[in-house]
Design a protein around this motif. Sequence first.
Motif, PDB file in Angstrom:
ATOM      1  N   ILE A 146       1.033  -1.137  -0.195  1.00  0.00           N
ATOM      2  CA  ILE A 146       0.127  -0.120   0.092  1.00  0.00           C
ATOM      3  C   ILE A 146       1.052   1.396   0.224  1.00  0.00           C
ATOM      4  CG2 ILE A 146      -1.798   1.184   1.249  1.00  0.00           C
ATOM      5  CD1 ILE A 146      -2.466  -1.469   2.586  1.00  0.00           C
ATOM      6  N   GLU A 147       0.645   2.311  -0.826  1.00  0.00           N
ATOM      7  CA  GLU A 147       1.555   3.260  -1.367  1.00  0.00           C
ATOM      8  C   GLU A 147       0.752   4.529  -0.876  1.00  0.00           C
ATOM      9  OE1 GLU A 147       4.021   6.296  -1.646  1.00  0.00           O
ATOM     10  OE2 GLU A 147       2.367   6.375  -2.959  1.00  0.00           O
ATOM     11  N   SER A 148       0.922   5.207   0.159  1.00  0.00           N
ATOM     12  CA  SER A 148      -0.090   6.125   0.561  1.00  0.00           C
ATOM     13  C   SER A 148       0.451   7.559   0.185  1.00  0.00           C
ATOM     14  CB  SER A 148      -0.288   6.158   1.969  1.00  0.00           C
ATOM     15  OG  SER A 148       0.923   6.375   2.777  1.00  0.00           O
ATOM     16  N   GLY A 149       1.410   7.856  -0.647  1.00  0.00           N
ATOM     17  CA  GLY A 149       2.002   9.228  -0.891  1.00  0.00           C
ATOM     18  C   GLY A 149       1.177   9.821  -1.623  1.00  0.00           C
ATOM     19  N   SER A 150       1.451  11.286  -1.921  1.00  0.00           N
ATOM     20  CA  SER A 150       0.754  12.151  -2.649  1.00  0.00           C
ATOM     21  C   SER A 150       1.209  12.011  -4.206  1.00  0.00           C
ATOM     22  CB  SER A 150       0.821  13.496  -2.123  1.00  0.00           C
ATOM     23  OG  SER A 150       2.042  14.007  -2.296  1.00  0.00           O
ATOM     24  N   GLY A 151       2.189  11.367  -4.508  1.00  0.00           N
ATOM     25  CA  GLY A 151       2.486  11.115  -6.237  1.00  0.00           C
ATOM     26  C   GLY A 151       1.623  10.580  -6.637  1.00  0.00           C
ATOM     27  N   ASP A 152       2.319   9.658  -7.611  1.00  0.00           N
ATOM     28  CA  ASP A 152       1.711   8.814  -8.503  1.00  0.00           C
ATOM     29  C   ASP A 152       1.324   7.292  -7.947  1.00  0.00           C
ATOM     30  OD1 ASP A 152       1.453  10.534 -10.701  1.00  0.00           O
ATOM     31  OD2 ASP A 152       3.434   9.645 -11.319  1.00  0.00           O
ATOM     32  N   ASN A 153       1.723   7.171  -6.541  1.00  0.00           N
ATOM     33  CA  ASN A 153       1.154   5.810  -6.079  1.00  0.00           C
ATOM     34  C   ASN A 153       1.614   4.712  -6.787  1.00  0.00           C
ATOM     35  OD1 ASN A 153      -1.418   7.952  -5.297  1.00  0.00           O
ATOM     36  ND2 ASN A 153      -0.047   7.157  -3.351  1.00  0.00           N
ATOM     37  N   ASN A 154       2.760   4.761  -7.476  1.00  0.00           N
ATOM     38  CA  ASN A 154       3.264   3.527  -8.147  1.00  0.00           C
ATOM     39  C   ASN A 154       3.705   2.561  -7.359  1.00  0.00           C
ATOM     40  OD1 ASN A 154       2.733   4.456 -10.700  1.00  0.00           O
ATOM     41  ND2 ASN A 154       4.698   5.346 -11.172  1.00  0.00           N
ATOM     42  N   ILE A 155       3.399   1.319  -7.930  1.00  0.00           N
ATOM     43  CA  ILE A 155       4.005  -0.118  -6.909  1.00  0.00           C
ATOM     44  C   ILE A 155       4.505  -0.826  -7.910  1.00  0.00           C
ATOM     45  CG2 ILE A 155       3.433  -1.748  -5.658  1.00  0.00           C
ATOM     46  CD1 ILE A 155       1.041  -0.331  -4.332  1.00  0.00           C
ATOM     47  N   VAL A 156       5.756  -1.394  -7.945  1.00  0.00           N
ATOM     48  CA  VAL A 156       6.444  -2.169  -8.919  1.00  0.00           C
ATOM     49  C   VAL A 156       7.148  -3.153  -7.955  1.00  0.00           C
ATOM     50  CG1 VAL A 156       7.898  -2.572 -10.673  1.00  0.00           C
ATOM     51  CG2 VAL A 156       6.389  -0.545 -10.786  1.00  0.00           C
ATOM     52  N   CYS A 157       6.633  -4.213  -7.390  1.00  0.00           N
ATOM     53  CA  CYS A 157       7.417  -5.124  -6.599  1.00  0.00           C
ATOM     54  C   CYS A 157       7.152  -6.593  -6.863  1.00  0.00           C
ATOM     55  CB  CYS A 157       6.601  -5.098  -5.162  1.00  0.00           C
ATOM     56  SG  CYS A 157       6.655  -3.222  -4.378  1.00  0.00           S
ATOM     57  N   ASP A 158       7.989  -7.291  -6.278  1.00  0.00           N
ATOM     58  CA  ASP A 158       8.123  -8.641  -6.550  1.00  0.00           C
ATOM     59  C   ASP A 158       8.084  -9.539  -5.316  1.00  0.00           C
ATOM     60  OD1 ASP A 158       8.206  -8.672  -9.582  1.00  0.00           O
ATOM     61  OD2 ASP A 158      10.276  -7.798  -8.933  1.00  0.00           O
ATOM     62  N   MET A 159       7.554 -10.592  -5.095  1.00  0.00           N
ATOM     63  CA  MET A 159       7.829 -11.548  -4.086  1.00  0.00           C
ATOM     64  C   MET A 159       8.913 -12.426  -4.736  1.00  0.00           C
ATOM     65  SD  MET A 159       5.160 -14.239  -1.893  1.00  0.00           S
ATOM     66  CE  MET A 159       3.846 -12.982  -1.919  1.00  0.00           C
ATOM     67  N   ARG A 160       9.843 -12.638  -4.027  1.00  0.00           N
ATOM     68  CA  ARG A 160      11.128 -13.398  -4.412  1.00  0.00           C
ATOM     69  C   ARG A 160      11.439 -14.647  -3.471  1.00  0.00           C
ATOM     70  NH1 ARG A 160      15.943  -9.468  -5.300  1.00  0.00           N
ATOM     71  NH2 ARG A 160      15.939  -9.804  -2.782  1.00  0.00           N
ATOM     72  N   LYS A 161      11.897 -15.750  -4.459  1.00  0.00           N
ATOM     73  CA  LYS A 161      12.141 -16.936  -3.673  1.00  0.00           C
ATOM     74  C   LYS A 161      13.835 -17.053  -4.106  1.00  0.00           C
ATOM     75  CE  LYS A 161      12.063 -21.850  -3.884  1.00  0.00           C
ATOM     76  NZ  LYS A 161      11.454 -23.046  -4.323  1.00  0.00           N
ATOM     77  N   ASN A 162      14.658 -16.993  -2.801  1.00  0.00           N
ATOM     78  CA  ASN A 162      16.117 -16.900  -2.893  1.00  0.00           C
ATOM     79  C   ASN A 162      16.716 -15.991  -3.979  1.00  0.00           C
ATOM     80  OD1 ASN A 162      16.232 -19.289  -1.344  1.00  0.00           O
ATOM     81  ND2 ASN A 162      15.978 -20.684  -2.910  1.00  0.00           N
ATOM     82  N   GLY A 163      15.981 -14.505  -4.052  1.00  0.00           N
ATOM     83  CA  GLY A 163      16.314 -13.690  -4.927  1.00  0.00           C
ATOM     84  C   GLY A 163      16.072 -13.800  -6.306  1.00  0.00           C
ATOM     85  N   SER A 164      15.199 -14.779  -7.043  1.00  0.00           N
ATOM     86  CA  SER A 164      14.418 -14.778  -8.157  1.00  0.00           C
ATOM     87  C   SER A 164      12.977 -14.365  -7.772  1.00  0.00           C
ATOM     88  CB  SER A 164      14.798 -16.213  -8.507  1.00  0.00           C
ATOM     89  OG  SER A 164      16.007 -16.571  -8.898  1.00  0.00           O
ATOM     90  N   ILE A 165      12.462 -13.677  -8.688  1.00  0.00           N
ATOM     91  CA  ILE A 165      11.019 -13.427  -8.981  1.00  0.00           C
ATOM     92  C   ILE A 165      10.249 -14.485  -8.807  1.00  0.00           C
ATOM     93  CG2 ILE A 165       9.199 -12.156 -10.079  1.00  0.00           C
ATOM     94  CD1 ILE A 165      11.565 -10.266 -11.206  1.00  0.00           C
ATOM     95  N   TYR A 166       9.350 -14.834  -8.174  1.00  0.00           N
ATOM     96  CA  TYR A 166       8.238 -15.817  -8.106  1.00  0.00           C
ATOM     97  C   TYR A 166       6.908 -15.368  -8.517  1.00  0.00           C
ATOM     98  CZ  TYR A 166       6.406 -20.325  -6.476  1.00  0.00           C
ATOM     99  OH  TYR A 166       5.882 -21.325  -6.688  1.00  0.00           O
ATOM    100  N   VAL A 167       6.422 -14.182  -7.870  1.00  0.00           N
ATOM    101  CA  VAL A 167       5.241 -13.533  -8.346  1.00  0.00           C
ATOM    102  C   VAL A 167       5.618 -12.013  -8.184  1.00  0.00           C
ATOM    103  CG1 VAL A 167       3.519 -15.331  -7.803  1.00  0.00           C
ATOM    104  CG2 VAL A 167       4.232 -13.499  -6.013  1.00  0.00           C
ATOM    105  N   SER A 168       4.899 -11.135  -8.998  1.00  0.00           N
ATOM    106  CA  SER A 168       4.787  -9.779  -8.948  1.00  0.00           C
ATOM    107  C   SER A 168       3.534  -8.858  -8.680  1.00  0.00           C
ATOM    108  CB  SER A 168       5.287  -9.203 -10.445  1.00  0.00           C
ATOM    109  OG  SER A 168       6.524  -9.788 -10.929  1.00  0.00           O
ATOM    110  N   MET A 169       3.769  -7.769  -8.247  1.00  0.00           N
ATOM    111  CA  MET A 169       2.692  -6.927  -7.724  1.00  0.00           C
ATOM    112  C   MET A 169       2.930  -5.586  -8.546  1.00  0.00           C
ATOM    113  SD  MET A 169       2.887  -7.930  -3.743  1.00  0.00           S
ATOM    114  CE  MET A 169       4.851  -8.057  -3.949  1.00  0.00           C
ATOM    115  N   VAL A 170       1.933  -5.124  -9.494  1.00  0.00           N
ATOM    116  CA  VAL A 170       2.153  -3.744 -10.222  1.00  0.00           C
ATOM    117  C   VAL A 170       0.746  -3.269  -9.904  1.00  0.00           C
ATOM    118  CG1 VAL A 170       2.550  -2.814 -12.375  1.00  0.00           C
ATOM    119  CG2 VAL A 170       3.809  -4.923 -11.588  1.00  0.00           C
ATOM    120  N   SER A 171       0.860  -1.596  -9.777  1.00  0.00           N
ATOM    121  CA  SER A 171      -0.116  -0.798  -9.700  1.00  0.00           C
ATOM    122  C   SER A 171       0.293   0.377 -10.073  1.00  0.00           C
ATOM    123  CB  SER A 171      -0.991  -0.885  -8.400  1.00  0.00           C
ATOM    124  OG  SER A 171      -1.970   0.061  -8.287  1.00  0.00           O
ATOM    125  N   GLN A 172      -0.180   0.923 -11.092  1.00  0.00           N
ATOM    126  CA  GLN A 172       0.348   2.324 -11.617  1.00  0.00           C
ATOM    127  C   GLN A 172      -0.944   3.167 -11.839  1.00  0.00           C
ATOM    128  OE1 GLN A 172       2.864   0.901 -14.571  1.00  0.00           O
ATOM    129  NE2 GLN A 172       4.743   1.492 -13.573  1.00  0.00           N
TER     130      GLN A 172
END
Length: 186
Positions: free
Chosen positions: A104-130
């Motif tokens: 949850i990004e609560s700032g006053s900007g664009d509230n962009n979210i570009v995140c990944d859940m990673r397993k051992n440093g490798s992307i497993y699933v992604s979360m994006v909200s722009q």
Amino acid sequence: MYHCDRNVVFFKAHQQTAKKELDHHTKTLNKANENIQQLTRRNQNIETRLGKRVAFTVLGASRQSSGILKFSQVRLNEGSVFDTTTGQFTSPYAGLYGFTASIIESGSGDNNIVCDMRKNGSIYVSMVSQQGKIDHIRATHGWGTATAAATQYLGKGDSVDVWCNSETGTLLYWSSFSGFLINPDP
């Protein structure tokens, strides 16, 4: 003499019958013993699995730039599996695990979210909200949100974390990350 031979024959026949019965009972006892040993092993496996309790829920995320989110508030850390200094979960047992992450990004900007859940440093699933713009004007106001859930097999010592890139806003305090052991390996 004939009477004595007859007794010997009778005795040998009786001895053979007794031996057959003894062999049958011995086999039956051996099979029962095998079943008892198998049930004992199963019971030990169940007791061992019941003792493997692993779960965590953390929130209060922060980050300085691209990188692993650090969560400052620990609501649950059964088995001491989540490290707030590294922002990582480390599996104490091999098995099947479940994870959720809500960013949850609560700032006053664009509230962009570009995140990944990673397993051992490798992307497993992604979360994006722009949050979108129309004619260079923000089309939405408010908080940006993105959620991911994953079920994954982990070996002992594997790590899981949430990593966000620099496009993600920095006001992530309301974000959370949870995980739990579904089924350990026997």
